[in-house]
Design a protein around this motif. Structure first.
Motif: not given
Ligand code: NFA
Length: 109
Positions: A47-58, A64-68
């Protein structure tokens, strides 16, 4: 008859044999890095990535999974000012919800 003065009389002398390179430097770019942690929920990170960086959900979910899995990942690259602003925005948003999620910046090459 004497010549009347022209604008050319004030022109600087041309230095023969000197090639002047244009001094236009591209601004150095900075990476915004998403850091993994053990506490921030996956959906919240997405959600943070979508909201702050205007990145599509997928795309956000993949980052997120790459960082995880890897410990960190590059989210985007921008000028220093924009990169630092976005990293702070994401980190502050998580903090306001009580999560330790962090974004950092580092210069490219
Ligand atoms: N590792 C976190 C979890 O398992 C998710 C996470 C991913 C956190 C990327 C921070 C960055 N809930």
């Amino acid at each position: 008859m004497t010549d009347s003065p022209t604008l050319l009389d004030d022109a600087p002398e041309i230095e023969r044999g000197t090639i002047t390179e244009p001094k236009v430097e591209k601004p150095r770019l900075y990476k915004v890095i998403l850091l993994n942690d053990d506490y921030t929920p996956r959906d919240f990170v997405t959600m943070v990535l979508c909201a702050v960086f205007r990145i599509p959900t997928d795309t956000a979910h993949r980052l997120m999974m790459t960082a995880h899995r890897m410990g960190s990942c590059v989210v985007t690259v921008a000028t220093r000012e924009i990169a630092e602003e976005k990293a702070k925005e994401g980190t502050d948003l998580a903090k306001s919800e009580g999560f330790p999620l962090m974004f950092t910046t580092e210069p490219e090459e």
